[in-house]
Every structure is written in C-alpha cells, then in structure tokens.
Design an enzyme around this catalytic site. Structure first.
Site, PDB file in Angstrom:
ATOM      1  N   ILE A 193      36.131  31.524 -30.018  1.00 62.79           N
ATOM      2  CA  ILE A 193      35.669  31.086 -31.248  1.00 62.79           C
ATOM      3  C   ILE A 193      35.679  29.637 -31.484  1.00 62.79           C
ATOM      4  CG2 ILE A 193      36.466  31.166 -33.670  1.00 62.79           C
ATOM      5  CD1 ILE A 193      37.609  33.908 -32.723  1.00 62.79           C
ATOM      6  N   GLY A 204      31.763  26.027 -29.292  1.00 60.71           N
ATOM      7  CA  GLY A 204      29.971  24.987 -29.364  1.00 60.71           C
ATOM      8  C   GLY A 204      29.092  26.228 -29.349  1.00 60.71           C
ATOM      9  N   SER A 231      26.305  24.694 -31.719  1.00 58.58           N
ATOM     10  CA  SER A 231      25.529  24.575 -31.265  1.00 58.58           C
ATOM     11  C   SER A 231      25.214  23.822 -30.333  1.00 58.58           C
ATOM     12  CB  SER A 231      27.129  23.239 -31.263  1.00 58.58           C
ATOM     13  OG  SER A 231      27.738  23.545 -32.969  1.00 58.58           O
ATOM     14  N   ASP A 284      23.245  33.207 -29.270  1.00 64.89           N
ATOM     15  CA  ASP A 284      24.074  32.555 -29.466  1.00 64.89           C
ATOM     16  C   ASP A 284      25.788  33.525 -29.416  1.00 64.89           C
ATOM     17  OD1 ASP A 284      25.312  33.226 -31.466  1.00 64.89           O
ATOM     18  OD2 ASP A 284      25.668  31.565 -32.731  1.00 64.89           O
ATOM     19  N   ARG A 308      37.923  22.538 -33.275  1.00 66.92           N
ATOM     20  CA  ARG A 308      36.362  22.827 -33.923  1.00 66.92           C
ATOM     21  C   ARG A 308      37.050  23.443 -34.551  1.00 66.92           C
ATOM     22  NH1 ARG A 308      34.096  21.539 -28.467  1.00 66.92           N
ATOM     23  NH2 ARG A 308      35.000  19.431 -28.491  1.00 66.92           N
ATOM     24  N   ILE A 309      37.899  24.402 -34.849  1.00 70.14           N
ATOM     25  CA  ILE A 309      37.695  25.489 -35.657  1.00 70.14           C
ATOM     26  C   ILE A 309      38.357  24.914 -37.407  1.00 70.14           C
ATOM     27  CG2 ILE A 309      39.072  27.593 -36.522  1.00 70.14           C
ATOM     28  CD1 ILE A 309      39.397  28.480 -33.438  1.00 70.14           C
ATOM     29  N   GLU A 361      39.343  31.437 -41.102  1.00 71.56           N
ATOM     30  CA  GLU A 361      39.826  30.944 -39.537  1.00 71.56           C
ATOM     31  C   GLU A 361      40.778  30.276 -39.142  1.00 71.56           C
ATOM     32  OE1 GLU A 361      35.180  31.962 -37.342  1.00 71.56           O
ATOM     33  OE2 GLU A 361      36.204  30.071 -37.427  1.00 71.56           O
TER      34      GLU A 361
END
Ligand SMILES: Nc1ncnc2c1ncn2[C@@H]1O[C@H](COP(=O)(O)OP(=O)(O)OP(=O)(O)O)[C@@H](O)[C@H]1O
Ligand SMILES: Nc1nc(=O)c2ncn([C@H]3C[C@H](O)[C@@H](CO)O3)c2[nH]1
Length: 217
Positions: A10, A13, A16, A78, A141-142, A150
């Site tokens: 999760i 990336g 992206s 993805d 990143r989350i 999340e």
C-alpha cells in the site's frame, strides 16, 4: 501486445508509476478501484466483518480490468491479480476470514486464473514490476496521500498490519515465478517529484523489456 503489471505494498507508488509508464510507452493504464470502492472504507472501519466481501469485490474488479486490458494491444495494470491472495491470506491469518471463506476464495481465484489463461493467447504478463519500499517509506507515502481510513491516527492497529504486509511482500516477490520480474527501489528513486529519478526508473524498465525481447528472439 505488451502487458505490464505493477506490484507492491500500500502506498508503494504503483499508481504513480502506472501513469508514468502509460505515458512513456503510449499504452493504456488500468487502475485499481479505490475512490469508487464502496467496500474499502467499510473494511477499514470493521475488517473483521468486511475482509471477505472486500476481497471478492477486488477480485471481481481485477477480473474486469484484465478482460478490458486484454482487448487493448498494450497495457499497464496498477496491481497484479497475483497479489490478491497475499492480501487475503494476511487478513485470514489475522482471523478476519474463517476456513470456509478461505477455501471458497482460493477456489474462486484459481478458477479465475484458469479463465484468464483461456481468454487470450497472452497467458501471462510480459513483466511484473515490483515497487519495493521500506516500512518507514510506506508509512510516509500513506500519510502523504492522505486517505483518511488508511491513517494510523484513524486506527493505530494498522501499524502492525502494514508492517506484516510489507514483510510478506518481500518474501512474495522472491518466490514469484509466473512471469519475468523486476524490482524498483521506491525508497531510492523519488520518481514522483524528481525528473532524474523518473528517467532512471523508466530506463531500468525499458532495459529489462529489451532483455526479455532478446531472450524470446
Ligand atoms: N517514488 C516516489 N517518490 C515520491 N513520492 C511517491 C513515490 N511513489 C509514490 N509517491 C507518493 O506516495 C503516495 C502513494 O503513491 P501511489 O498512490 O502511487 O501508491 P500505490 O502503490 O498506488 O498505493 P495503493 O496500492 O494503496 O493505491 C502518493 O502521494 C504519491 O505521490
Ligand atoms: N484487504 C485487501 N485486499 C486486497 O486484495 C486489496 N487490494 C487493495 N487493497 C487496499 C489497500 C489500499 O488501502 C487500497 C488501494 O490499494 O485498497 C486491498 N485490501
């Protein structure tokens, strides 16, 4: 026809990089259903109740994307269907699915994988791209992306869930042997913000694709 699939934990990336690859290689991108996913927020609110339903939801959507993707010449997805089982079994091991649900799920997944094999001459992706990130980077990143359900302050027990998920991904990638694979260092390459990192990551992937083509010729 070239089929690329992204894999990773999760917030690694995947979406992206999917967008970047689709633009670079002029291919069609297929994204995981998140913003229009009615079950995902329910799952984070009550994983015990919704783990099985969420898994069936994702499997169904994944199957749909794969069917659509196979009708295009070149595409990039993805998240791979091969990771679904990893996510489900983590939840099952945490007691969020019972034995019968595990049995039904494993059977259904097997059935779908066989169906996909019979749908097209293209039985396996050309390349699986695993975006590997450390646990700290995953949390960063989350947080950066900011989906409310999340976040660790929404549910502090997600810390252990994320840690175990990230560990399992490393083992999963090591043993993955369904198609050619490459690992991208998502900690080292800030391919979202830094154009040099983006160029380097795309170079690594294109080089790997050339190598695969060479082996086939
Ligand atoms: N290499 C990177 N460098 C800098 N920021 C990144 C990088 N990869 C992803 N990000 C950022 O981290 C967040 C998560 O990225 P993204 O949505 O692409 O992850 P994902 O793997 O698709 O996640 P999920 O499976 O949960 O949907 C986004 O805010 C994105 O901009
Ligand atoms: N439990 C579970 N099983 C899956 O197959 C699965 N696939 C994705 N996700 C969750 C992770 C991100 O929050 C969000 C976007 O990837 O959806 C899953 N969760």
């Amino acid at each position: 026809m070239t089929v690329l699939v992204l894999a990773g934990t999760i917030g690694a990336g995947k979406s992206s990089l999917t967008e970047m690859l689709a633009e670079e290689l002029n291919t069609q991108a297929f994204y995981e259903s998140v913003d229009d996913n009615k079950v995902l927020p329910l799952f984070y609110e009550n994983p015990q109740k919704y783990a099985f339903l969420l898994q069936i939801y994702f499997l169904n959507k994944r199957f749909d994307s794969i069917k659509k993707a196979l009708s295009h010449n070149n595409n990039v997805l993805d998240r791979s269907i091969y990771e679904d089982s990893l996510l489900f079994h983590l939840n099952a091991d945490l007691g969020r699915a019972d034995e019968t649900e595990v049995e039904v799920y494993d059977d259904l997944l097997q059935n779908m994988l066989e169906e996909i094999d019979s749908l097209s001459f293209k039985k396996r992706p050309d390349l699986l791209i695993h975006v590997k990130v450390s646990f700290d980077k995953m949390l960063e990143r989350i947080q950066k992306r900011g989906r409310v359900y999340e976040q660790l302050d929404y549910d502090p027990s997600l810390y252990d869930y994320y840690k175990e998920l990230n560990n399992r991904y490393d083992k999963w990638f090591e043993t993955f042997n369904i198609c050619p694979k490459i690992q991208i260092d998502g900690d080292r390459y800030d391919f979202v913000e830094d154009p040099t990192a983006r160029t380097e990551v795309l170079r690594q992937i294109k080089e790997k694709l050339k190598e695969i083509e060479g082996e086939r010729a």
